[in-house]
Design an enzyme around this catalytic site. Sequence first.
Site, PDB file in Angstrom:
ATOM      1  N   ARG A  89      51.650 -23.212  68.642  1.00  0.00           N
ATOM      2  CA  ARG A  89      52.539 -24.371  68.678  1.00  0.00           C
ATOM      3  C   ARG A  89      51.774 -25.686  68.748  1.00  0.00           C
ATOM      4  O   ARG A  89      52.362 -26.763  68.573  1.00  0.00           O
ATOM      5  CB  ARG A  89      53.475 -24.269  69.878  1.00  0.00           C
ATOM      6  CG  ARG A  89      54.420 -23.103  69.807  1.00  0.00           C
ATOM      7  CD  ARG A  89      55.267 -23.025  71.041  1.00  0.00           C
ATOM      8  NE  ARG A  89      56.223 -24.106  71.088  1.00  0.00           N
ATOM      9  CZ  ARG A  89      57.481 -24.006  70.673  1.00  0.00           C
ATOM     10  NH1 ARG A  89      57.916 -22.879  70.177  1.00  0.00           N
ATOM     11  NH2 ARG A  89      58.300 -25.028  70.739  1.00  0.00           N
ATOM     12  N   LYS A 125      50.516 -21.523  50.795  1.00  0.00           N
ATOM     13  CA  LYS A 125      49.720 -20.620  51.634  1.00  0.00           C
ATOM     14  C   LYS A 125      48.242 -20.986  51.532  1.00  0.00           C
ATOM     15  O   LYS A 125      47.554 -21.072  52.535  1.00  0.00           O
ATOM     16  CB  LYS A 125      49.885 -19.150  51.212  1.00  0.00           C
ATOM     17  CG  LYS A 125      51.175 -18.466  51.593  1.00  0.00           C
ATOM     18  CD  LYS A 125      51.375 -18.235  53.070  1.00  0.00           C
ATOM     19  CE  LYS A 125      51.978 -19.405  53.760  1.00  0.00           C
ATOM     20  NZ  LYS A 125      53.388 -19.569  53.815  1.00  0.00           N
ATOM     21  N   LYS A 128      53.383 -24.304  64.572  1.00  0.00           N
ATOM     22  CA  LYS A 128      54.330 -23.309  64.075  1.00  0.00           C
ATOM     23  C   LYS A 128      55.761 -23.836  64.070  1.00  0.00           C
ATOM     24  O   LYS A 128      56.518 -23.584  63.142  1.00  0.00           O
ATOM     25  CB  LYS A 128      54.223 -22.062  64.956  1.00  0.00           C
ATOM     26  CG  LYS A 128      55.085 -20.901  64.497  1.00  0.00           C
ATOM     27  CD  LYS A 128      54.532 -20.277  63.239  1.00  0.00           C
ATOM     28  CE  LYS A 128      55.355 -19.100  62.754  1.00  0.00           C
ATOM     29  NZ  LYS A 128      55.059 -18.812  61.347  1.00  0.00           N
ATOM     30  N   GLU A 133      47.429 -24.537  53.197  1.00  0.00           N
ATOM     31  CA  GLU A 133      47.566 -24.725  54.642  1.00  0.00           C
ATOM     32  C   GLU A 133      46.522 -23.957  55.455  1.00  0.00           C
ATOM     33  O   GLU A 133      46.156 -24.389  56.533  1.00  0.00           O
ATOM     34  CB  GLU A 133      48.981 -24.444  55.140  1.00  0.00           C
ATOM     35  CG  GLU A 133      49.412 -23.017  55.125  1.00  0.00           C
ATOM     36  CD  GLU A 133      50.828 -22.823  55.678  1.00  0.00           C
ATOM     37  OE1 GLU A 133      51.252 -23.560  56.571  1.00  0.00           O
ATOM     38  OE2 GLU A 133      51.499 -21.891  55.194  1.00  0.00           O
ATOM     39  N   HIS A 136      53.706 -30.834  30.080  1.00  0.00           N
ATOM     40  CA  HIS A 136      54.185 -32.210  30.247  1.00  0.00           C
ATOM     41  C   HIS A 136      53.287 -33.008  31.194  1.00  0.00           C
ATOM     42  O   HIS A 136      53.694 -34.056  31.682  1.00  0.00           O
ATOM     43  CB  HIS A 136      55.631 -32.200  30.761  1.00  0.00           C
ATOM     44  CG  HIS A 136      56.568 -31.525  29.817  1.00  0.00           C
ATOM     45  ND1 HIS A 136      56.935 -32.086  28.611  1.00  0.00           N
ATOM     46  CD2 HIS A 136      57.180 -30.315  29.858  1.00  0.00           C
ATOM     47  CE1 HIS A 136      57.754 -31.258  27.967  1.00  0.00           C
ATOM     48  NE2 HIS A 136      57.906 -30.166  28.710  1.00  0.00           N
ATOM     49  N   CYS A 140      54.783 -28.549  71.030  1.00  0.00           N
ATOM     50  CA  CYS A 140      53.865 -28.138  72.081  1.00  0.00           C
ATOM     51  C   CYS A 140      54.372 -26.837  72.707  1.00  0.00           C
ATOM     52  O   CYS A 140      55.514 -26.446  72.504  1.00  0.00           O
ATOM     53  CB  CYS A 140      53.793 -29.202  73.156  1.00  0.00           C
ATOM     54  SG  CYS A 140      53.385 -30.825  72.505  1.00  0.00           S
ATOM     55  N   TRP A 192      50.409 -30.412  70.847  1.00  0.00           N
ATOM     56  CA  TRP A 192      50.292 -30.903  69.467  1.00  0.00           C
ATOM     57  C   TRP A 192      50.554 -32.396  69.574  1.00  0.00           C
ATOM     58  O   TRP A 192      51.656 -32.829  69.889  1.00  0.00           O
ATOM     59  CB  TRP A 192      51.328 -30.228  68.573  1.00  0.00           C
ATOM     60  CG  TRP A 192      51.160 -30.546  67.120  1.00  0.00           C
ATOM     61  CD1 TRP A 192      50.330 -29.924  66.235  1.00  0.00           C
ATOM     62  CD2 TRP A 192      51.832 -31.564  66.375  1.00  0.00           C
ATOM     63  NE1 TRP A 192      50.452 -30.488  64.985  1.00  0.00           N
ATOM     64  CE2 TRP A 192      51.371 -31.495  65.042  1.00  0.00           C
ATOM     65  CE3 TRP A 192      52.782 -32.527  66.679  1.00  0.00           C
ATOM     66  CZ2 TRP A 192      51.816 -32.351  64.028  1.00  0.00           C
ATOM     67  CZ3 TRP A 192      53.232 -33.385  65.683  1.00  0.00           C
ATOM     68  CH2 TRP A 192      52.746 -33.292  64.374  1.00  0.00           C
ATOM     69  N   GLU A 219      55.086 -21.309  46.844  1.00  0.00           N
ATOM     70  CA  GLU A 219      54.723 -20.658  48.103  1.00  0.00           C
ATOM     71  C   GLU A 219      53.243 -20.235  48.091  1.00  0.00           C
ATOM     72  O   GLU A 219      52.545 -20.380  49.092  1.00  0.00           O
ATOM     73  CB  GLU A 219      55.656 -19.463  48.347  1.00  0.00           C
ATOM     74  CG  GLU A 219      55.330 -18.599  49.548  1.00  0.00           C
ATOM     75  CD  GLU A 219      55.334 -19.322  50.890  1.00  0.00           C
ATOM     76  OE1 GLU A 219      55.690 -20.511  50.951  1.00  0.00           O
ATOM     77  OE2 GLU A 219      54.928 -18.688  51.875  1.00  0.00           O
ATOM     78  N   ASN A 235      57.650 -31.152  75.771  1.00  0.00           N
ATOM     79  CA  ASN A 235      57.624 -30.859  74.344  1.00  0.00           C
ATOM     80  C   ASN A 235      58.675 -31.766  73.735  1.00  0.00           C
ATOM     81  O   ASN A 235      59.840 -31.669  74.081  1.00  0.00           O
ATOM     82  CB  ASN A 235      57.981 -29.387  74.106  1.00  0.00           C
ATOM     83  CG  ASN A 235      58.115 -29.073  72.629  1.00  0.00           C
ATOM     84  OD1 ASN A 235      57.528 -29.740  71.794  1.00  0.00           O
ATOM     85  ND2 ASN A 235      58.906 -28.053  72.322  1.00  0.00           N
ATOM     86  N   GLY A 236      58.248 -32.657  72.850  1.00  0.00           N
ATOM     87  CA  GLY A 236      59.228 -33.567  72.245  1.00  0.00           C
ATOM     88  C   GLY A 236      58.659 -34.969  72.157  1.00  0.00           C
ATOM     89  O   GLY A 236      57.447 -35.168  72.235  1.00  0.00           O
TER      90      GLY A 236
HETATM   91  O1  M6R Z   1      60.568 -22.319  61.446  1.00  0.00           O
HETATM   92  P1  M6R Z   1      60.919 -22.806  60.088  1.00  0.00           P
HETATM   93  O2  M6R Z   1      61.165 -21.708  59.113  1.00  0.00           O
HETATM   94  O3  M6R Z   1      62.060 -23.788  60.108  1.00  0.00           O
HETATM   95  O4  M6R Z   1      59.638 -23.597  59.609  1.00  0.00           O
HETATM   96  C1  M6R Z   1      59.620 -24.310  58.408  1.00  0.00           C
HETATM   97  C2  M6R Z   1      58.223 -24.740  58.057  1.00  0.00           C
HETATM   98  O5  M6R Z   1      57.701 -25.586  59.032  1.00  0.00           O
HETATM   99  C3  M6R Z   1      57.271 -23.560  57.863  1.00  0.00           C
HETATM  100  O6  M6R Z   1      57.757 -22.659  56.916  1.00  0.00           O
HETATM  101  C4  M6R Z   1      55.888 -24.058  57.423  1.00  0.00           C
HETATM  102  O7  M6R Z   1      55.963 -24.633  56.145  1.00  0.00           O
HETATM  103  C5  M6R Z   1      54.864 -22.934  57.471  1.00  0.00           C
HETATM  104  N1  M6R Z   1      53.636 -23.426  58.024  1.00  0.00           N
HETATM  105  C6  M6R Z   1      54.564 -22.384  56.138  1.00  0.00           C
HETATM  106  O8  M6R Z   1      53.646 -21.347  56.173  1.00  0.00           O
END
Ligand code: M6R
Length: 615
Positions: free
Chosen positions: A27, A492, A610, A495, A511, A2, A74, A488, A100-101
């Site tokens: 966040r 992308k 994030k 998400e 396979h 959050c 969140w 990756e 937050n937590g």
């Molecule tokens: O802040 P961090 O690099 O530790 O975050 C790790 C992941 O949560 C972050 O890379 C997430 O997978 C992103 N949404 C990817 O785009």
Amino acid sequence: MCGIVGYVGPRPATSIVVNGLQRLEYRGYDSAGIAVLHEDRIHVRRDAGKLSNLIALLAQQPIDGNLALGHTRWATHGRPSQQNAHPHSDASGEIVVVQNGIVENYRELRESLQAEGIEFRSETDTEVIVHLLALNYSAAGGLAEAVRKTMGHLKGPSAIVAMTSREPDRLVAARLGNAGGVAIGLGDGETFVASDIPAILEHTRRMVFLEDGQVALITRDGVQVETLAGQAVKPEIHLIPWDPISAAKGEFRHFMQKEIFEQARSVTDTIRGRVDFDAGEVVLGQLNLSPERARSFNRIVIVACGTSAYAGLVGKFLLEAIARIPTEVDYGSEFRYRDPIIDEQTLLLAITQSGETVDTLAAMEEGRNKGAFVVSIVNSIGSQAARVSDGVITMHCGPEIGVASTKAFTTSVVDQYLLALALAQARDSIGPAHRRRLLNDLAHLPRLIGQVLDPNDNALYLDLAERFHGYRNFLFLGRGINYPIALEGALKLKEISYIHAEGYPAGEMKHGPIALIDREMPVVAIAVQDSVYDKMISQIEQVKARSGIVIAVASEGDEFIASKADHVITVPSAPPLLTPVLSVLPLQRLAYEIAVWRGADVDQPRNLAKSVTVE
Ligand code: M6R
């Protein structure tokens, strides 16, 4: 996960807090709320959904004052609703809190509070905190003391900020465990508090970061920090080098788009000042690693999550090729659940943009407890990961606001390249001439990135987005050092566009996944001219033989691939170890344009946040 923003000072607080929340909405965006002290009373406005709903509510029911506290949520406990939105108030309405937590023992606490006749108005774990604060307040003799007492009852990571109409000159913040950051910004006769730097960066660059187990009393004159046991702590003031402009979207449509196009600059900043090209040497100022210790390592273990973990998979190739140290990569979320074999001869490398990802932090702790030397590659200055590491390599990419990580990926790959060279230097694993060559390769990288990120190429991506935005599944194939790029690229796309996508090692396709190939499953193949190029061509042939559609990422001037693939995006030729930094860029652009075409919320994709500060 959050976002929290608070203000105390002479200015009207509502707009400061709301503007700050706008910068933190990445966040969490399930609900938002604000509490403002006005004429001796706390007024709360909150609503479900995005911050825009709260802003609309504030337009209908305006409120202002000089002390305020806001939150963007969140959801963990309780669905996103107005009732569950923070701030939460005690029965009298005189104390409010945002969190937050997670309060892991909230059930027991809630039951015992209910047994004392306290009525709950939400389904959240946070509400127990405000009722505990109210109970502790009179006995404690003040908000700071009540917060200290209350934190002592909570289990689990938690960062809170509280205020009360009985003490109209202050906010009190506290942090327990790895709940994510609490940055306190020191202004001139005004003070700010936020979960993350960009929220308050336009007001001040002088910041204090709360550590685990600390409480901060925040007034317009500054901050006093104490431990939960009441011991005074001298706050360390950090000067944040980011400029507020770099935390704003500017002329770009989305933060993600801006951050994609910033990568030539962020990679330049990551290299700048760290390399002596003539001597073939790398200087990583905060690595804190003596040559003796560097020579003692017999393995490197990389821990990270999501995109950072994929950067680590690229790093494995770099560290093994350059430093010649066996390297393995593990997800932070898995690492500590398998009693990993770690000792003093292990270099544990954590990669985390936010420096707050709870799983990565827990993996770091596990490594540290077992004697490893812990280094973190991190973007957020003052974050928990940076603070608990023996050595730090900063990403130097400026604030990354888009939930989909882009520039943090490329800069953390470059940081690993530099780390590999620094280790190679200390261990003599490659000679100075070889190091000079590798550094020379690096020097050209920003220019090559600039070529791939030519905005004039956008027609190609728009065309692909138009053709492919309606597909429901994608397969991404790569091999060798570009296999992590397939992972990756798939991440992308899924998400931000909500299209199912899978990344796979190209050689493994036969396979199993080859059974999926048909006209409905476009295949994105990373087939740049490197040591596995011929193998990638064979895999493309296999897809084509089954009527698949191939979008290839290929090296410039490769005429051959144009006869094989249906669509080709080119990247300039690059030295083998640096190709991933280029081949990932078209996949970021493709995912972005497809998501935009689908009308998706690119910077704030559903269900995501994030900084993932909960398990
Ligand atoms: O802040 P961090 O690099 O530790 O975050 C790790 C992941 O949560 C972050 O890379 C997430 O997978 C992103 N949404 C990817 O785009």
